[in-house]
Design a protein around this motif. Sequence first.
Motif, PDB file in Angstrom:
ATOM      1  N   CYS A  69      -0.766   5.897  11.140  1.00 46.68           N
ATOM      2  CA  CYS A  69       0.283   4.965  10.715  1.00 46.68           C
ATOM      3  C   CYS A  69      -0.029   4.285   9.381  1.00 46.68           C
ATOM      4  CB  CYS A  69       0.499   3.869  11.758  1.00 46.68           C
ATOM      5  SG  CYS A  69       0.480   4.435  13.475  1.00 46.68           S
ATOM      6  N   CYS A  72       1.644   4.701   5.688  1.00 46.22           N
ATOM      7  CA  CYS A  72       2.877   3.999   5.321  1.00 46.22           C
ATOM      8  C   CYS A  72       2.775   2.491   5.570  1.00 46.22           C
ATOM      9  CB  CYS A  72       4.055   4.555   6.109  1.00 46.22           C
ATOM     10  SG  CYS A  72       4.428   6.269   5.720  1.00 46.22           S
ATOM     11  N   HIS A  73       2.195   2.111   6.708  1.00 37.59           N
ATOM     12  CA  HIS A  73       2.217   0.693   7.104  1.00 37.59           C
ATOM     13  C   HIS A  73       1.014  -0.106   6.601  1.00 37.59           C
ATOM     14  CE1 HIS A  73       5.826   0.798   9.593  1.00 37.59           C
ATOM     15  NE2 HIS A  73       5.437   1.970  10.018  1.00 37.59           N
ATOM     16  N   GLY A  77      -2.566  -2.533   9.368  1.00 29.33           N
ATOM     17  CA  GLY A  77      -1.214  -2.999   9.719  1.00 29.33           C
ATOM     18  C   GLY A  77      -0.629  -4.071   8.824  1.00 29.33           C
ATOM     19  N   GLY A  79       1.002  -3.781   6.082  1.00 28.96           N
ATOM     20  CA  GLY A  79       2.243  -3.442   5.397  1.00 28.96           C
ATOM     21  C   GLY A  79       2.017  -2.861   4.015  1.00 28.96           C
ATOM     22  N   ALA A  83       6.749   0.271   3.783  1.00 25.12           N
ATOM     23  CA  ALA A  83       7.003   0.074   5.218  1.00 25.12           C
ATOM     24  C   ALA A  83       6.496  -1.295   5.677  1.00 25.12           C
ATOM     25  CB  ALA A  83       6.322   1.192   6.021  1.00 25.12           C
ATOM     26  N   LEU A  86       3.261  -4.199  10.378  1.00 22.75           N
ATOM     27  CA  LEU A  86       3.440  -4.131  11.830  1.00 22.75           C
ATOM     28  C   LEU A  86       2.712  -5.248  12.556  1.00 22.75           C
ATOM     29  CD1 LEU A  86       3.412  -0.292  12.528  1.00 22.75           C
ATOM     30  CD2 LEU A  86       5.350  -1.813  12.136  1.00 22.75           C
ATOM     31  N   SER A  89       5.584  -7.385  12.779  1.00 18.58           N
ATOM     32  CA  SER A  89       6.669  -6.815  13.588  1.00 18.58           C
ATOM     33  C   SER A  89       6.438  -7.015  15.081  1.00 18.58           C
ATOM     34  CB  SER A  89       6.819  -5.313  13.312  1.00 18.58           C
ATOM     35  OG  SER A  89       7.122  -5.081  11.967  1.00 18.58           O
ATOM     36  N   MET A 117      11.398   5.887   8.961  1.00 17.15           N
ATOM     37  CA  MET A 117      10.334   5.854   9.962  1.00 17.15           C
ATOM     38  C   MET A 117      10.479   7.140  10.758  1.00 17.15           C
ATOM     39  SD  MET A 117       7.934   4.609  11.837  1.00 17.15           S
ATOM     40  CE  MET A 117       7.342   5.060  13.464  1.00 17.15           C
TER      41      MET A 117
END
Length: 169
Positions: A69, A72-73, A77, A79, A83, A86, A89, A117
């Motif tokens: 992940c 992109c993220h 996490g 970001g 993207a 998370l 999120s 996504m």
Amino acid sequence: MMLKHAIRGVVLAACTAGFASAQAADPTAVENDAGKYFDAEGYPTFNIAEDGTVDFHTYSGFRRFNSECHVCHGPDGVGSTFAPALVESVQDMSYEDFVAVVAGGRENVGSGNQNVMPAFGTNPNIMCYLDDIYIYLRARGEGDLPRGRPAKKEAKSDVFAEMEDSCMG
Ligand code: HEC
């Protein structure tokens, strides 16, 4: 499709305006089932001991997130320009919504941007570890887990080892 996004936009606007939103549950672990922890509502969550030892699923989620992940993220996490973060999120979205987005993907086409996504519903490397990724992001989102690889972890349970084997085929 357009209608769905429009409604989501309205919900988001309501959230930023300070109205009640569909918040994720309180992440405090109240149950330990063979090394996997659950909150009061029965959703998977993390457990971090005072000496920093993380439950096995938090550690597994760290590894999976940062291999599947992070491109992109963002690492850990946080970001990227492309993207969403998370770690934030998961604090605003339900477990069900999280699972639905990862399995089914989402495409937000608007204001000249096309952010996609991908749908991971048929990818065992992700779906077999989706709870782990969710648990890891919850720990990060609560601020209970610093960036980077957790130094100490609990052992993998036999229950999870068997589940993993059958899930991965
Ligand atoms: C190819 C890039 C890419 C990869 C890889 C990727 N994502 Fe995403 N993800 C996106 C984009 C772009 C969005 C925002 C889509 C939108 O605006 O509707 C998104 C949105 C999301 C959301 C919704 C966030 C929110 O705030 O509504 C979740 C949850 C999510 N991704 C989880 C994951 C997980 C978990 C992984 C790894 C298994 C992953 N993504 C891998 C690009 C990616």
